[in-house]
Design an enzyme around this catalytic site. Structure first.
Site, short mmCIF file in Angstrom:
data_model
loop_
_atom_site.label_atom_id
_atom_site.label_comp_id
_atom_site.label_asym_id
_atom_site.label_seq_id
_atom_site.Cartn_x
_atom_site.Cartn_y
_atom_site.Cartn_z
N CYS A 174 -10.54 -8.10 3.25
CA CYS A 174 -10.58 -9.52 2.92
C CYS A 174 -9.49 -10.28 3.66
O CYS A 174 -8.31 -10.21 3.29
CB CYS A 174 -10.42 -9.69 1.41
SG CYS A 174 -10.36 -11.41 0.90
N CYS A 227 -7.78 -13.02 1.56
CA CYS A 227 -6.82 -12.53 0.57
C CYS A 227 -5.53 -12.04 1.25
O CYS A 227 -4.44 -12.26 0.74
CB CYS A 227 -7.38 -11.34 -0.21
SG CYS A 227 -9.10 -11.50 -0.68
N ASP A 228 -5.65 -11.34 2.37
CA ASP A 228 -4.50 -10.59 2.89
C ASP A 228 -3.96 -11.08 4.23
O ASP A 228 -2.90 -10.63 4.66
CB ASP A 228 -4.89 -9.10 3.04
CG ASP A 228 -5.27 -8.50 1.70
OD1 ASP A 228 -4.71 -8.95 0.68
OD2 ASP A 228 -6.13 -7.60 1.67
#
Ligand code: NAP
Length: 312
Positions: free
Chosen positions: A138, A141-142
């Site tokens: 992701c 997200c990261d």
């Protein structure tokens, strides 16, 4: 409603991606008071997507989580109830259908299955060990953890390119490793990636191992044509190699194809009367927010038809 209830719902929707939330909107507007089981992530994959540029109505694109919030609010405005819980078991042997969740049990006259799909893993040594420590699925997200870092992206489809381009906001470099010499992605994203000065490609190559100490510091690459193996230094690896549908719970009662996707007809009916499906759980082909949303709306309309035909 989070505990066991004797109440029989008219319509229970399992999954809260674009298909589930659109189904909720349509079912709510038909006065069915649908309940949606959100699953682990409200909004599904969209909640982990940065900008969505191809959902009609948003000229400048919209962030995935913002689109989910709009879907949710609109469904709730008409009386849909969204419950933050996941189905763990379904009993489709008789109606009303019984769905067990972590928090309780639901009885429903009809079901709409919109459980979506899960990201596919590479299945190489080091992948599980370093997930969350340099291995990610992701970018939204990261990505921000990798400022000025060198990254590997695996895959040659639209996801790999879209997310690879997104990662260049943070990373010093992004190297896309693809197992063939031709991209699967469409020309728009392919050209955008090829013209991005931070992006390089390694063709005809598989990642065979993820290497590190505590966190990732390299990957082992194997050229499929020459057999040559190299250890390539990297700070992180983002894997975008497709999805597997979330159908495990249904495989005993519902027809499923050889790749695990639910089989339904054009009206979103599964093989079991009263059970409908929508979105990526039954769509190996399009996998688009707009298509899933449309399928959800269609499934809810068919639920209305189905219940009305029983009353007649
Ligand atoms: P995809 O189109 O199925 O592509 C998966 C990619 O991963 C392919 O290039 C495939 O290689 C590669 N791959 C699969 N298994 C692999 C393995 N074990 N090891 C190495 N590589 C592997 O999946 P996706 O990119 O997630 O896209 C899914 C759908 O969503 C598509 O319909 C796509 O168009 C759509 N999508 C659209 C957008 C957009 O902005 N329009 C963005 C994201 C996704 P091969 O090519 O050799 O099979």
């Amino acid at each position: 409603m989070t505990e066991t209830s004797e109440k029989v719902l008219q319509c229970l929707i399992i999954g809260s991606g674009p298909a589930g939330l659109s189904a909720a909107l349509y079912a709510a507007r038909a006065d069915l008071a649908p309940v949606v089981l959100s699953g682990m992530d409200l909004g599904g994959q969209v909640s982990k997507t940065d900008t969505i540029e191809n959902y009609p109505g948003f000229v400048d694109g919209i962030e995935g989580p913002d689109l989910v919030e709009i879907f949710q609010k609109q469904a709730e405005r008409f009386g849909a109830e969204i419950v933050f819980d996941s189905a763990t078991e379904v009993d489709l042997s008789q109606r009303p259908f019984k769905v067990t969740t972590y928090g309780g049990e639901y009885l429903a006259e009809t079901l709409i299955i919109s459980t979506g799909a899960l990201v596919r893993e590479l299945g190489v040594p080091g992948e599980t060990e370093f997930t969350g420590r340099g291995v990610s699925y992701c970018a939204t997200c990261d990505g921000h953890f990798f400022k000025e870092k060198d990254l590997i992206v695996v895959g040659g489809g639209d996801s790999a390119l879209k997310e690879g381009i997104f990662l260049t906001r943070f990373a010093k470099s992004v190297t896309i490793v693809h197992r063939r010499d031709e991209l699967r992605a469409g020309s728009y994203l392919a050209n955008k990636a090829k013209n991005n000065p931070k992006i390089d490609f390694i063709w005809d190559t598989n990642v065979t191992e993820i290497i590190g100490e505590g966190t990732v510091n390299a990957v082992r690459l194997k050229n499929k044509k020459t057999g040559e193996e190299v250890v390539h230094d990297t700070d992180g690896i983002f894997i975008f190699i497709g999805h597997d549908p979330n159908t495990e719970m249904f495989k005993d009662r519902l027809d499923i194809d050889e790749n695990g996707y639910l089989i339904m007809d054009k009206q979103m009916h599964t093989n079991l009367p009263g059970v409908f499906a929508a979105g990526e759980v039954g769509d190996p082909h399009f996998q688009q927010v707009i298509i899933s949303a449309g399928m959800g709306a269609a499934a809810a309309m068919e639920v209305v038809e189905f219940l009305e035909s029983e009353d007649a």
